[in-house]
Design an enzyme around this catalytic site. Structure first.
Site, mmCIF file in Angstrom:
data_model
loop_
_atom_site.group_PDB
_atom_site.id
_atom_site.type_symbol
_atom_site.label_atom_id
_atom_site.label_comp_id
_atom_site.label_asym_id
_atom_site.label_seq_id
_atom_site.Cartn_x
_atom_site.Cartn_y
_atom_site.Cartn_z
ATOM 1 N N GLU A 116 11.306 10.673 -1.150
ATOM 2 C CA GLU A 116 10.907 9.330 -1.594
ATOM 3 C C GLU A 116 10.242 9.435 -2.947
ATOM 4 O O GLU A 116 9.984 10.534 -3.452
ATOM 5 C CB GLU A 116 9.994 8.663 -0.547
ATOM 6 C CG GLU A 116 10.777 8.258 0.699
ATOM 7 C CD GLU A 116 9.951 7.530 1.736
ATOM 8 O OE1 GLU A 116 8.884 7.007 1.397
ATOM 9 O OE2 GLU A 116 10.389 7.506 2.895
ATOM 10 N N HIS A 230 5.802 -3.157 -2.704
ATOM 11 C CA HIS A 230 6.989 -2.314 -2.495
ATOM 12 C C HIS A 230 8.097 -2.861 -3.373
ATOM 13 O O HIS A 230 8.309 -4.079 -3.413
ATOM 14 C CB HIS A 230 7.399 -2.328 -1.024
ATOM 15 C CG HIS A 230 8.325 -1.205 -0.666
ATOM 16 N ND1 HIS A 230 9.633 -1.171 -1.079
ATOM 17 C CD2 HIS A 230 8.127 -0.068 0.036
ATOM 18 C CE1 HIS A 230 10.198 -0.059 -0.625
ATOM 19 N NE2 HIS A 230 9.305 0.633 0.053
ATOM 20 N N ARG A 274 5.924 3.917 -7.280
ATOM 21 C CA ARG A 274 6.238 2.583 -6.783
ATOM 22 C C ARG A 274 5.841 1.448 -7.724
ATOM 23 O O ARG A 274 6.562 0.474 -7.887
ATOM 24 C CB ARG A 274 5.491 2.391 -5.470
ATOM 25 C CG ARG A 274 6.386 2.010 -4.383
ATOM 26 C CD ARG A 274 5.650 2.070 -3.100
ATOM 27 N NE ARG A 274 6.470 2.853 -2.202
ATOM 28 C CZ ARG A 274 6.226 2.989 -0.920
ATOM 29 N NH1 ARG A 274 5.154 2.434 -0.401
ATOM 30 N NH2 ARG A 274 7.017 3.688 -0.167
ATOM 31 N N HIS A 335 2.797 -4.771 0.090
ATOM 32 C CA HIS A 335 3.159 -3.775 1.103
ATOM 33 C C HIS A 335 1.968 -3.008 1.656
ATOM 34 O O HIS A 335 1.869 -2.806 2.860
ATOM 35 C CB HIS A 335 4.152 -2.805 0.464
ATOM 36 C CG HIS A 335 4.711 -1.775 1.383
ATOM 37 N ND1 HIS A 335 5.445 -2.095 2.504
ATOM 38 C CD2 HIS A 335 4.645 -0.416 1.357
ATOM 39 C CE1 HIS A 335 5.818 -0.977 3.113
ATOM 40 N NE2 HIS A 335 5.315 0.054 2.452
ATOM 41 N N ARG A 370 -0.703 4.471 -3.761
ATOM 42 C CA ARG A 370 -0.408 5.445 -2.706
ATOM 43 C C ARG A 370 0.960 6.080 -2.881
ATOM 44 O O ARG A 370 1.946 5.400 -3.186
ATOM 45 C CB ARG A 370 -0.454 4.731 -1.354
ATOM 46 C CG ARG A 370 -0.090 5.589 -0.177
ATOM 47 C CD ARG A 370 -0.168 4.782 1.104
ATOM 48 N NE ARG A 370 0.747 3.662 1.071
ATOM 49 C CZ ARG A 370 1.994 3.704 1.523
ATOM 50 N NH1 ARG A 370 2.482 4.832 2.019
ATOM 51 N NH2 ARG A 370 2.758 2.640 1.478
HETATM 52 C C1 SIN Z 1 9.388 2.943 2.853
HETATM 53 O O1 SIN Z 1 10.036 3.318 3.822
HETATM 54 O O2 SIN Z 1 9.845 2.743 1.744
HETATM 55 C C2 SIN Z 1 7.928 2.683 3.053
HETATM 56 C C3 SIN Z 1 7.215 3.944 3.204
HETATM 57 C C4 SIN Z 1 5.803 3.794 2.795
HETATM 58 O O3 SIN Z 1 5.344 2.701 2.489
HETATM 59 O O4 SIN Z 1 5.126 4.810 2.713
#
Ligand code: SIN
Length: 517
Positions: A116, A230, A274, A335, A370
């Site tokens: 991610e 998000h 993010r 988010h 975060r």
């Molecule tokens: C996601 O699955 O994109 C969210 C994961 C997160 O907020 O840490």
């Protein structure tokens, strides 16, 4: 000792299970057990399991994403204790997805690892493809049901009870009316406040109740101005989350001319931190008259998508979209709240007897932004650490080590008062003002206007309140607090972007604290 745990996401469930081994525990949750942000978490849980990864790299990635505001001892605790917390979940019956033999041999772990944003390694473990939160929540609910914890569902904690400046219990509201529950220790694990915003990936229960009751009780809060948006919620009512893991597998973002735009914004392109991706999407949307951008996952193949992201594929289908065959419309949505009740690395707040763990807390491990998939981990690690010190004497003169290392740049005292002749707060209007004026990009005039709007409302009279009226009162207090903190931070950093102060000021790499006047 009598312990009350508030909330039933991963932090509350784990704290209750562990505390019940030595104490008399009551878990209070305002919906049914397990209904929480945790339950809907898709991407997974970040922790070092691969032999080609390291704790030091997980720490470095977390600190980079945190944009200068992480507190290192908290980050160290988070990343170092991560593998232990995972093993504990496995013992509770969580069945993480396994890697194929070749990948397992290459990375030295039996688990399938996702990538991610802003992670230097694939290190995200998942359950059922994209049903990680539900997998963890279900296992912990089963464990809790077998324990001797008393569970009160459909019960809202309205306020903390203090005696001699120490926790003495909580006041609650349920179909039986108002009552007090005595306790020597209260562990807040009641999650975030996505419902502050018009568009959020969070469920309806996320009205920031824990932060609001701590604020009213006089606790110190920190980092409230940092709300993470998000980048990719499905652009449909309800803002269904499209996990970052989809981009981690290779999906790309395109504008209405069919162009990839993230490559010109950041070297990590779609996997930049993010806040960077969310703001870039907002810019593209502005340039195309508000139309959402598209997430194109078609290159990953329909079969792979169905197997790796069964929940997301199914959700898309309910909106008539085929993730494997067409780009889907996405837009940012609120988010995760980095700010919350200020705590030390054991979840201890400034009020003796009051702990806060998970999203309700701010221990400095996320800084200004975060790192993806660190939140389930944070909940587990700090719930565990809190239950280790429940019966230790509260430090006589409680001091936050964090605030010695990072002396607050401002210590705000905010007025929660209201005029009893004012109109009652309107939740939808509050959420719209927060989205428009205290959202992804803020500036002085808009923030002041928002604050004036919030000051012109009052909560419903206590004697008349329904469940949602208590929640609205909490949202009103929090809207005032977030807006005041956002006004006071005259720079841009992480998730807090000021149009009138677009640069980061290196002298401001320090928290802003908030307490009630
Ligand atoms: C996601 O699955 O994109 C969210 C994961 C997160 O907020 O840490």
């Amino acid at each position: 000792m009598k312990v009350v745990v508030v909330g039933s996401g991963v932090a509350g469930l784990l704290a209750a299970v562990k505390a019940s081994r030595q104490h008399q525990v009551t878990l209070i949750t305002k919906d049914v057990l397990g209904e929480s942000n945790t339950h809907y978490a898709q991407g997974g849980i970040a922790a070092v399991t691969a032999t080609d990864d390291s704790i030091a790299e997980h720490v470095a990635d977390t600190i980079y994403a945190g944009a200068g505001l992480c507190w290192e001892p908290a980050v160290q605790a988070l990343c170092e204790q991560g593998p232990h917390s995972l093993n504990e979940l496995i013992r509770f019956g969580v069945d993480f997805d396994r890697a194929e033999a070749a990948a397992a041999a290459e990375h030295g772990t039996e688990y399938a690892l996702g990538l991610e944003a802003a992670h230097s390694h694939a290190r995200i473990l998942h359950v059922g493809g994209d049903a990680t939160g539900a997998g963890i929540s279900n296992a912990l609910v089963t464990t809790l049901r077998r324990s001797n914890v008393t569970v009160l569902e459909h019960t809202l904690v309205t306020d903390l009870i203090l005696e001699n400046h120490k926790v003495a219990g909580v006041s609650v509201f349920s179909s039986d009316g108002l009552q007090d529950i005595p306790a020597e220790v209260v562990i807040l694990a009641s999650g975030g406040a996505g419902q502050l915003y018009r568009h959020t990936t969070n469920p309806a229960v996320t009205t920031g109740d824990g932060v609001a009751i701590a604020l009213r009780a006089g606790a110190v809060l920190a980092d409230l101005e940092f709300y993470q948006f998000h980048p990719t919620a499905l652009a449909v009512p309800g803002s269904f989350l499209i996990s970052e893991a989809v981009r981690g597998e290779g999906a790309v973002l395109i504008n209405n001319r069919g162009e990839r735009f993230m490559q010109r914004v950041h070297p990590m392109a779609e996997l930049a931190p993010r806040d960077v991706v969310a703001r870039a999407i907002q810019q593209e949307m502005l340039a195309q008259g508000g139309e959402p951008v598209m997430l194109d996952a078609t290159g990953l193949g329909a079969e792979f998508l169905k197997q790796r992201f069964p929940g997301i594929s199914a959700a898309c289908r309910t909106y008539g979209l085929n993730l494997g065959k067409q780009p889907i419309p996405v837009t940012p949505a609120a988010h995760y709240w980095m700010g919350g009740v200020a705590t030390d690395v054991y979840g201890r707040s400034s009020i003796p007897g009051l702990f806060a763990v998970g999203e309700v807390a701010c221990n400095g491990s996320h800084g200004a932004n975060r790192l993806a998939s660190n939140s389930l981990l944070e909940s587990l690690v700090f719930a565990d650490r809190a239950t280790d010190v429940l019966d230790q004497p509260w430090p006589n003169e409680f001091e936050f080590a964090r605030f010695h290392d990072q002396p607050p740049m401002r210590e705000l005292e905010i007025d929660l008062g209201y005029d009893s002749n004012s109109p009652v707060v309107d939740r939808v209007e509050l959420q719209t003002i927060m989205w428009d004026n205290v959202g992804l990009a803020r500036e002085d005039l808009d923030l002041r206007q928002a604050r004036n709007n919030f000051k012109a409302w009052r909560p419903q009279k206590r004697s008349l309140r329904l469940f949602t009226d208590f929640e609205d009162a909490n949202l009103l207090d929090l809207a005032k607090a977030v807006t005041s903190a956002a006004l006071a931070r005259t720079e841009s950093r992480g998730a807090h972007y000021r149009l009138d102060f677009p640069e980061t000021n290196p002298n401001y790499a320090r928290p802003i604290t908030v307490r009630k006047a």
